[in-house]
Design a protein around this motif. Sequence first.
Motif, PDB file in Angstrom:
ATOM      1  N   LEU A 439     -43.434 149.990   3.832  1.00  0.00           N
ATOM      2  CA  LEU A 439     -43.914 150.951   2.523  1.00  0.00           C
ATOM      3  C   LEU A 439     -43.091 151.022   1.957  1.00  0.00           C
ATOM      4  CD1 LEU A 439     -44.882 153.514   5.314  1.00  0.00           C
ATOM      5  CD2 LEU A 439     -46.563 152.699   4.141  1.00  0.00           C
ATOM      6  N   GLU A 440     -42.115 150.113   1.669  1.00  0.00           N
ATOM      7  CA  GLU A 440     -40.803 150.281   1.157  1.00  0.00           C
ATOM      8  C   GLU A 440     -41.387 149.384   0.042  1.00  0.00           C
ATOM      9  OE1 GLU A 440     -39.202 152.439   4.552  1.00  0.00           O
ATOM     10  OE2 GLU A 440     -39.307 150.451   4.334  1.00  0.00           O
ATOM     11  N   ASP A 441     -42.139 148.425   0.598  1.00  0.00           N
ATOM     12  CA  ASP A 441     -42.303 147.332  -0.356  1.00  0.00           C
ATOM     13  C   ASP A 441     -42.606 148.148  -1.917  1.00  0.00           C
ATOM     14  OD1 ASP A 441     -41.304 144.602   0.707  1.00  0.00           O
ATOM     15  OD2 ASP A 441     -43.590 144.661   2.410  1.00  0.00           O
ATOM     16  N   SER A 442     -42.775 147.121  -2.790  1.00  0.00           N
ATOM     17  CA  SER A 442     -44.123 147.851  -4.331  1.00  0.00           C
ATOM     18  C   SER A 442     -45.470 147.575  -3.691  1.00  0.00           C
ATOM     19  CB  SER A 442     -43.523 146.984  -5.085  1.00  0.00           C
ATOM     20  OG  SER A 442     -43.840 145.596  -5.190  1.00  0.00           O
ATOM     21  N   PRO A 443     -46.166 148.527  -4.386  1.00  0.00           N
ATOM     22  CA  PRO A 443     -47.386 148.384  -4.101  1.00  0.00           C
ATOM     23  C   PRO A 443     -48.115 147.282  -4.514  1.00  0.00           C
ATOM     24  CG  PRO A 443     -47.100 149.896  -5.714  1.00  0.00           C
ATOM     25  CD  PRO A 443     -45.795 149.050  -5.455  1.00  0.00           C
ATOM     26  N   ARG A 468     -52.632 149.481 -15.992  1.00  0.00           N
ATOM     27  CA  ARG A 468     -52.008 151.363 -16.443  1.00  0.00           C
ATOM     28  C   ARG A 468     -51.915 152.606 -15.098  1.00  0.00           C
ATOM     29  NH1 ARG A 468     -54.929 149.620 -20.467  1.00  0.00           N
ATOM     30  NH2 ARG A 468     -57.043 150.280 -19.937  1.00  0.00           N
ATOM     31  N   GLN A 469     -53.414 152.170 -14.710  1.00  0.00           N
ATOM     32  CA  GLN A 469     -53.231 153.055 -13.348  1.00  0.00           C
ATOM     33  C   GLN A 469     -51.992 153.030 -12.706  1.00  0.00           C
ATOM     34  OE1 GLN A 469     -57.465 152.117 -12.197  1.00  0.00           O
ATOM     35  NE2 GLN A 469     -58.164 154.303 -12.887  1.00  0.00           N
ATOM     36  N   LEU A 470     -51.791 151.158 -11.981  1.00  0.00           N
ATOM     37  CA  LEU A 470     -50.635 151.977 -10.920  1.00  0.00           C
ATOM     38  C   LEU A 470     -49.636 152.115 -12.064  1.00  0.00           C
ATOM     39  CD1 LEU A 470     -49.946 150.647  -8.655  1.00  0.00           C
ATOM     40  CD2 LEU A 470     -49.674 148.492  -8.919  1.00  0.00           C
ATOM     41  N   LYS A 471     -49.300 152.101 -12.556  1.00  0.00           N
ATOM     42  CA  LYS A 471     -48.095 151.776 -13.742  1.00  0.00           C
ATOM     43  C   LYS A 471     -48.392 154.026 -13.406  1.00  0.00           C
ATOM     44  CE  LYS A 471     -44.968 151.788 -17.564  1.00  0.00           C
ATOM     45  NZ  LYS A 471     -44.699 151.734 -19.156  1.00  0.00           N
ATOM     46  N   ARG A 472     -48.811 154.960 -13.653  1.00  0.00           N
ATOM     47  CA  ARG A 472     -49.434 155.913 -13.423  1.00  0.00           C
ATOM     48  C   ARG A 472     -48.992 156.289 -12.401  1.00  0.00           C
ATOM     49  NH1 ARG A 472     -48.497 161.064 -15.304  1.00  0.00           N
ATOM     50  NH2 ARG A 472     -50.678 162.671 -15.045  1.00  0.00           N
ATOM     51  N   PHE A 473     -49.676 156.054 -11.244  1.00  0.00           N
ATOM     52  CA  PHE A 473     -49.280 156.360  -9.829  1.00  0.00           C
ATOM     53  C   PHE A 473     -47.681 156.101  -9.179  1.00  0.00           C
ATOM     54  CE2 PHE A 473     -54.661 155.425  -9.624  1.00  0.00           C
ATOM     55  CZ  PHE A 473     -54.232 157.042 -10.021  1.00  0.00           C
ATOM     56  N   GLU A 474     -47.161 155.125  -9.910  1.00  0.00           N
ATOM     57  CA  GLU A 474     -45.507 154.249  -9.625  1.00  0.00           C
ATOM     58  C   GLU A 474     -44.735 155.943  -9.544  1.00  0.00           C
ATOM     59  OE1 GLU A 474     -44.655 150.496  -8.496  1.00  0.00           O
ATOM     60  OE2 GLU A 474     -45.800 150.579 -10.119  1.00  0.00           O
TER      61      GLU A 474
END
Length: 555
Positions: A439-443, A468-474
């Motif tokens: 779970l600690e791994d990046s998406p 862009r979306q992934l950056k927002r969710f992170e």
Amino acid sequence: MTDLQIAQGAEALHIRDIASKLDIPESQLEFYGSNKAKLPLSLIDSEKASKSNLILVTAITPTPAGEGKTTVSIGLGDGLNYIGKKALTVIREPSLGPVFGIKGGAAGGGHSQVIPMADINLHFTGDFNAVEKANNLLAALIDNNIQAKTGNLGIDPRTVLWKRCMDMNDRGLRKIIAALGGKAGGIPRETGFNITAASEIMAILCLSNDFEDLQNRCGNIYIGDTFDGKPVYAKDLKAEGAMAVLLKDAIKPNLVQTLEANPAIIHGGPFANIAQGTNSVLATRMGLSLADYVVTEAGFGADLGAEKFLNIKCRTAGLSPKAIVLVATIRALKYHGGKPISELTEEDTDALKAGLPNLDRHLKSLQSFGVPVVVAINNFVKDTPAEKKLLMDHCTAQGIPVEISNGWAKGGEGCAPLAEAVVKAASGCDTRFRPTYDLEDSPRVKMEKICRTIYGAENVILSNKASRQLKRFETLGYGNLPICMAKTQKSLSDDEKKLGRPENFDIHIREFEIAAGAGFVVPIAGNILRMPGLPSSPASERITIDRDGNISGLF
């Protein structure tokens, strides 16, 4: 004799007699007629559950009609009871979309069915209806808040992610314009419908631990942003309480029986190509509390259902299977070997050999979890002795236990050899499964590990929108959530035309969705949709009812 005739002719016991086999007193049952009942969550015993044996049934990449995974699951449960084990089959509820679409009913087949089959395939105990209503209540509250003059949260309608849902295949509802009709109708905006099985509410229902957890998860649903870019959640609309109340009965597992009068629990129904694809955590825990062996299944092939069952459901619930049954069919392997669908009933050992790499890829993927694997060959009447021998010899040469599953023709007796092999495999498992990622791994790392370890892909490529979306969710703090890959079930790749065992391919992520309430991030690969369409000749065309209420064509 058809599946329906077999089911309708069965000597069904009263559901209280089925419950007594599990030592459940009649006072604990919430009756839905004489042949199905809701079970209270108080029956879950964590200590007993920890000592039981969880058996996962999954499959190779299926043909469009499916490979009988549910039939094998039910047959295996009956087979375990046949050889003297206290076993329980715990599976998902069917969605009306596939029932009236291409696959037909999903209550098993032949002599390995759960009954009342017609009820299970239709409205059952109303669980899907409750999920639909909770989903659509939130949709109504969103539009009401956008329209409201007081208490308005400032939701930007262009960012609203939440859609309405309906349990039917209807491509015409994928994208719509809502709130027409002037001021009284609200503020028009583009939205759409998902099929109920693909709703985040279904995923939440199947991952919740209790009523409180259910309500909290509903409140955590991310619905969009305000005009100044702040996230908005269902709890900001004070929606979670009413949503959970609508689900107060749906959260309770359903008790039914097999044709051999063995107990079965059916509960929840998320799709595996868009959600986690397995029955509820509560149903599985309850099954483990009531029996020594619990047979459960995960939707579509092992690349989807089994991966999510282990990396999402088992991780979330603290579960670990003792054995995995990989269902293979000769017809599917010939299909992956290049044989046309119209010719799959013809003997063709060359096509079968050419399709074996698909089986091998799934075996390799499943072995990465460190759990014993048994291959079940779901027997079809047109399978020939030469084809069966070739497939069994192939598995044996790799040291993989393999048995013919004859549940369709012979019920539990026909699955007794498979049951013996599963008991032997489970008895040798003394470790927990190994997750594909931390779970600690990046998406991105999580996706890469799934795509390389499970699919055999080379790289994961994100579109600009997905990046862009992934950056927002992170940024919102969702980077440590599990990954729920959404892709076609027809191929190990994201291209449904690549059959067999594709090589040297990449997985392309076109966009992301966040299921914050369910607790996972959804990367969407290829042209996967949350609202399927009907085929040119849907199964509904063959379903009728006579003057006495007898149904035909529902199988």
